[in-house]
Scaffold this motif. Structure first.
Motif, PDB file in Angstrom:
ATOM      1  N   UNK A 241      37.395  45.515  61.865  1.00 32.67           N
ATOM      2  CA  UNK A 241      38.659  45.099  61.257  1.00 32.67           C
ATOM      3  C   UNK A 241      39.509  44.370  62.300  1.00 32.67           C
ATOM      4  N   UNK A 242      39.911  43.145  61.978  1.00 34.65           N
ATOM      5  CA  UNK A 242      40.730  42.362  62.898  1.00 34.65           C
ATOM      6  C   UNK A 242      39.946  41.566  63.916  1.00 34.65           C
ATOM      7  N   UNK A 243      38.615  41.669  63.897  1.00 30.70           N
ATOM      8  CA  UNK A 243      37.786  40.946  64.860  1.00 30.70           C
ATOM      9  C   UNK A 243      37.384  39.577  64.318  1.00 30.70           C
ATOM     10  N   UNK A 244      37.080  38.676  65.235  1.00 34.52           N
ATOM     11  CA  UNK A 244      36.488  37.394  64.861  1.00 34.52           C
ATOM     12  C   UNK A 244      35.013  37.608  64.561  1.00 34.52           C
ATOM     13  N   UNK A 245      34.529  36.924  63.512  1.00 37.30           N
ATOM     14  CA  UNK A 245      33.123  37.083  63.145  1.00 37.30           C
ATOM     15  C   UNK A 245      32.616  35.895  62.361  1.00 37.30           C
ATOM     16  N   UNK A 246      31.298  35.850  62.188  1.00 33.25           N
ATOM     17  CA  UNK A 246      30.643  34.811  61.402  1.00 33.25           C
ATOM     18  C   UNK A 246      29.770  35.483  60.356  1.00 33.25           C
ATOM     19  N   UNK A 247      29.884  35.027  59.115  1.00 34.46           N
ATOM     20  CA  UNK A 247      29.034  35.514  58.029  1.00 34.46           C
ATOM     21  C   UNK A 247      28.188  34.345  57.546  1.00 34.46           C
ATOM     22  N   UNK A 248      26.865  34.499  57.589  1.00 32.63           N
ATOM     23  CA  UNK A 248      25.960  33.423  57.168  1.00 32.63           C
ATOM     24  C   UNK A 248      25.417  33.678  55.769  1.00 32.63           C
ATOM     25  N   UNK A 249      25.444  32.632  54.926  1.00 32.61           N
ATOM     26  CA  UNK A 249      24.884  32.665  53.581  1.00 32.61           C
ATOM     27  C   UNK A 249      23.969  31.456  53.410  1.00 32.61           C
ATOM     28  N   UNK A 250      23.043  31.546  52.466  1.00 31.47           N
ATOM     29  CA  UNK A 250      22.072  30.473  52.292  1.00 31.47           C
ATOM     30  C   UNK A 250      22.634  29.290  51.507  1.00 31.47           C
ATOM     31  N   UNK A 251      23.521  29.565  50.524  1.00 31.62           N
ATOM     32  CA  UNK A 251      24.005  28.493  49.649  1.00 31.62           C
ATOM     33  C   UNK A 251      25.493  28.239  49.831  1.00 31.62           C
ATOM     34  N   UNK A 252      25.913  27.033  49.470  1.00 30.06           N
ATOM     35  CA  UNK A 252      27.328  26.678  49.558  1.00 30.06           C
ATOM     36  C   UNK A 252      28.166  27.516  48.601  1.00 30.06           C
ATOM     37  N   UNK A 253      27.645  27.727  47.383  1.00 31.26           N
ATOM     38  CA  UNK A 253      28.397  28.525  46.403  1.00 31.26           C
ATOM     39  C   UNK A 253      28.642  29.938  46.908  1.00 31.26           C
ATOM     40  N   UNK A 254      27.628  30.506  47.542  1.00 30.13           N
ATOM     41  CA  UNK A 254      27.778  31.872  48.061  1.00 30.13           C
ATOM     42  C   UNK A 254      28.770  31.904  49.221  1.00 30.13           C
ATOM     43  N   UNK A 255      28.782  30.860  50.028  1.00 28.93           N
ATOM     44  CA  UNK A 255      29.768  30.761  51.110  1.00 28.93           C
ATOM     45  C   UNK A 255      31.180  30.810  50.531  1.00 28.93           C
ATOM     46  N   UNK A 256      31.429  29.990  49.517  1.00 23.27           N
ATOM     47  CA  UNK A 256      32.764  29.928  48.912  1.00 23.27           C
ATOM     48  C   UNK A 256      33.145  31.278  48.308  1.00 23.27           C
ATOM     49  N   UNK A 257      32.219  31.887  47.571  1.00 24.61           N
ATOM     50  CA  UNK A 257      32.516  33.160  46.903  1.00 24.61           C
ATOM     51  C   UNK A 257      32.781  34.264  47.916  1.00 24.61           C
ATOM     52  N   UNK A 258      32.010  34.305  48.993  1.00 21.21           N
ATOM     53  CA  UNK A 258      32.173  35.356  50.000  1.00 21.21           C
ATOM     54  C   UNK A 258      33.487  35.188  50.756  1.00 21.21           C
ATOM     55  N   UNK A 259      33.849  33.937  51.059  1.00 19.75           N
ATOM     56  CA  UNK A 259      35.133  33.693  51.738  1.00 19.75           C
ATOM     57  C   UNK A 259      36.293  34.155  50.858  1.00 19.75           C
ATOM     58  N   UNK A 260      36.216  33.876  49.563  1.00 20.25           N
ATOM     59  CA  UNK A 260      37.270  34.316  48.638  1.00 20.25           C
ATOM     60  C   UNK A 260      37.328  35.836  48.562  1.00 20.25           C
ATOM     61  N   UNK A 261      36.164  36.473  48.538  1.00 19.71           N
ATOM     62  CA  UNK A 261      36.119  37.933  48.497  1.00 19.71           C
ATOM     63  C   UNK A 261      36.818  38.533  49.713  1.00 19.71           C
ATOM     64  N   UNK A 262      36.453  38.064  50.900  1.00 22.68           N
ATOM     65  CA  UNK A 262      37.062  38.612  52.123  1.00 22.68           C
ATOM     66  C   UNK A 262      38.545  38.305  52.179  1.00 22.68           C
ATOM     67  N   UNK A 263      38.926  37.123  51.697  1.00 23.97           N
ATOM     68  CA  UNK A 263      40.346  36.764  51.658  1.00 23.97           C
ATOM     69  C   UNK A 263      41.114  37.723  50.757  1.00 23.97           C
ATOM     70  N   UNK A 264      40.507  38.103  49.637  1.00 23.88           N
ATOM     71  CA  UNK A 264      41.164  39.026  48.701  1.00 23.88           C
ATOM     72  C   UNK A 264      41.305  40.423  49.284  1.00 23.88           C
ATOM     73  N   UNK A 265      40.497  40.730  50.300  1.00 25.93           N
ATOM     74  CA  UNK A 265      40.559  42.040  50.946  1.00 25.93           C
ATOM     75  C   UNK A 265      41.492  42.041  52.164  1.00 25.93           C
ATOM     76  N   UNK A 266      42.200  40.916  52.360  1.00 23.85           N
ATOM     77  CA  UNK A 266      43.186  40.872  53.430  1.00 23.85           C
ATOM     78  C   UNK A 266      42.710  40.267  54.729  1.00 23.85           C
ATOM     79  N   UNK A 267      41.497  39.715  54.748  1.00 24.13           N
ATOM     80  CA  UNK A 267      40.987  39.088  55.968  1.00 24.13           C
ATOM     81  C   UNK A 267      41.244  37.584  55.936  1.00 24.13           C
ATOM     82  N   UNK A 268      41.384  36.993  57.109  1.00 23.62           N
ATOM     83  CA  UNK A 268      41.478  35.537  57.196  1.00 23.62           C
ATOM     84  C   UNK A 268      40.058  35.002  57.246  1.00 23.62           C
TER      85      UNK A 268
END
Length: 613
Positions: A241-268
């Protein structure tokens, strides 16, 4: 680019010893293993091929010789963001560094070219396609060049995971600039790729320096994919929590969806993929480099050469295609040598998708055989029951004698079970249903589900209907995943997900072989592994030093780690220097940075300890 302010503080290092340059410019007292040998080889005018793990200090292997030898060191780098990042860091040290790339207007490029011709540059970075232009080659013939450094040299390998066709033209350096030393550097190359690098870049007769591939500060963990989104959020919340990190996904759609999910949980969390406008990609990468605690969610288009030292975790929500890709991507964590995590979840659909992509590719038979071998090695790491680090290092020809104690299979050794009967049931069910169905349907047949689809197909009458009721659907998914991973079953190459038998499974069906399977562990609540900030004994002082660093970075428009790495801040906090002379003894505090930032950090320390002033 303003060449008036590049290096007023830099001492004259031409002809100095490498050790003097290391101390005066970079602020370090000693080279890391192999660094000194590589540097002295290049300073002596000889060629070299260097393999060092990410974070092992490859850049110093050409930066120091470029400052010692007369002339300008030319660095061939594959990405604009990488060269800009390195140039910014070097300028902070007082080094006269610049780049030539497509972000520059005509006048900026002309100024840089003039600085090269007049000997005002210590280092010049450019991409291979720029270097190979007749205009650039003409400039290099006119200029005084100290060395050529080919970074990310694995890009020259046509069988590698990051092949760049422009790298093939770099053999011109051996022909047209034979008297100038060349060094090729990479963190990711098995023996086959190393041989190809040496052959294509005419470095067969050069001395090869191969450092160990081990990154002991990275904890490797791979888990079965159940609910990937929940697993990811739970992992970050509990451990990073609060750390810099990288999350890798295979598809562009999954990248967008995962970024939105983490954003909704309070992460940048910011997306990064080739489908975004270039301005947005650049802006997101810039925020990741300059702000604290930003998470980048990306396809593999992100990350090559990223110098950010404090990436605390790299997470994979999809399976990489090879161990080379996995090693390079996970290597972006923990470049500062502090504890970091390489975390991945994977499941049967990952295996099926990658195998289908491979079989449907336009590559020739040789290419497909090689890619199958690479994917099999990746799957082997996922399903292994012994130390993951030993297996990963063995793939690169590196030997770790004892289990590492810092991977999931060492910390919680997996259990195995005799799966021979279950495997025979699964394989027989694939055969009895005509090798035309996917895993969900096969599990329904094995568990005796009387749904409409099964009734319509008549498969409630086959001999395998209901014979697998003793295992849960999750357990059967594990069985099928391991059968596909180990080559007993294959996915229909036409893309419909049907599982088919391979010749390998014949001895199992005949009862001539037994098979032991990995038992997937029950999901446990994350342990809350300590992060770097929790190791700080003086959080008030730590935050004050970070605030000082951030203020100085913002003033100059550079990432905070370009001022000082966290490792240097830790040492400053621990030793509490009170004078510039004491501060100069800290690792990472060179002459230029001492003059630029020393007083600001001493004032910050004095405000923390007013009684000592």
């Amino acid at each position: 680019m303003d060449f008036q302010n590049l290096s007023p503080e830099k001492p004259d290092t031409s002809g100095a010893s490498p050790e003097t340059v290391l101390r005066q410019v970079f602020g370090y007292d000693a080279f890391r293993p192999l660094q000194g040998e590589v540097i002295h080889e290049i300073v002596a005018g000889r060629n070299a091929l260097v393999l060092m793990p990410t974070g092992g200090g490859k850049s110093l292997c050409y930066q120091v010789p470029a400052l010692v030898r007369a002339g300008t060191g030319v660095v061939i780098s594959p990405l604009i963001a990488l060269m800009q990042d390195q140039v910014a860091a070097l300028q902070q040290l007082g080094v006269r560094a610049a780049f030539l790339n497509s972000t520059m207007d005509f006048q900026q490029a002309r100024d840089t070219e003039n600085a090269l011709l007049t000997g005002e540059l210590d280092l010049l970075y450019c991409a291979p396609e720029r270097l190979l232009q007749p205009r650039t080659l003409g400039l290099l013939h006119e200029a005084s060049i100290s060395l050529f450094a080919i970074d990310e040299a694995h890009c020259v390998s046509q069988w590698g995971h990051d092949f760049r066709s422009d790298y093939l033209g770099l053999d011109i350096l051996a022909r047209d600039f034979a008297a100038i030393p060349r060094v090729a550097l990479t963190a990711t190359a098995d023996e086959r790729t190393r041989a190809e690098i040496a052959q294509r870049l005419s470095l067969v007769d050069a001395r090869h320096f191969v450092s160990g591939f081990d990154r002991p500060n990275i904890q490797y963990r791979i888990a079965p994919k159940t609910n990937a989104n929940k697993q990811l959020v739970d992992f970050i919340k509990a451990e990073h929590h609060g750390d810099a990190g990288i999350v890798y996904c295979l598809s562009r759609n999954k990248v967008e969806a995962t970024a939105k999910l983490l954003d909704s949980k309070g992460y940048t969390a910011l997306p990064y993929h080739a489908g975004l406008p270039s301005e947005q990609r650049a802006r997101n990468q810039e925020r990741f480099l300059r702000e604290e605690g930003v998470i980048i969610v990306a396809t593999i288009a992100f990350g090559m050469g990223i110098d950010k030292p404090d990436v605390r975790f790299v997470a994979h929500l999809d399976l990489p295609k090879s161990l080379e890709a996995y090693y390079q991507e996970t290597g972006r964590a923990g470049r500062d040598s502090h504890p970091s995590t390489a975390w991945m979840v994977y499941g049967l659909q990952d295996v099926i998708k990658l195998r289908q992509m491979l079989e449907s590719s336009t590559g020739n038979d040789h290419f497909k055989r090689l890619e199958r071998t690479k994917l099999d090695a990746m799957l082997g790491l996922c399903e292994i029951t012994t130390c993951r680090r030993q297996a990963l290092l063995r793939y690169f020809g590196d030997l770790l004698e004892n289990p590492c104690g810092n991977c999931d299979t060492c910390i919680t050794p997996p259990q195995t079970w005799d799966g021979t009967v279950a495997v025979q049931k699964a394989l027989s069910c694939v055969f009895r249903t005509g090798q035309r169905f996917g895993v969900t349907y096969l599990i329904d047949v094995l568990r005796g589900s009387e749904n409409e689809r099964i009734r319509q197909s008549g498969h409630q009458a086959v001999s395998t209907f209901g014979i697998g009721a003793d295992l849960s659907a999750t357990e059967w998914k594990s069985v099928f995943r391991q059968l596909v991973a180990n080559g007993y079953l294959r996915a229909d190459p036409d893309g419909y997900g049907a599982l088919q038998l391979t010749e390998t499974c014949r001895p199992l069906l005949k009862g001539e072989e037994t098979v032991h399977l990995r038992r997937d562990p029950a999901e446990k609540k994350a342990t809350g592994r300590s992060n770097v900030r929790e190791q700080v004994t003086d959080p008030v002082g730590w935050e004050a030093l970070r605030a000082c660093r951030k203020s100085l970075a913002d003033e100059q428009g550079v990432p905070p780690y370009v001022i000082f790495h966290d490792t240097t801040l830790f040492e400053i906090l621990a030793s509490r220097p009170r004078t510039l002379a004491e501060l100069a003894q800290i690792n990472g505090v060179g002459k230029a940075k001492l003059e630029r930032y020393g007083e600001a950090f001493l004032i910050t320390l004095a405000e923390l300890d007013p009684a000592t002033t």
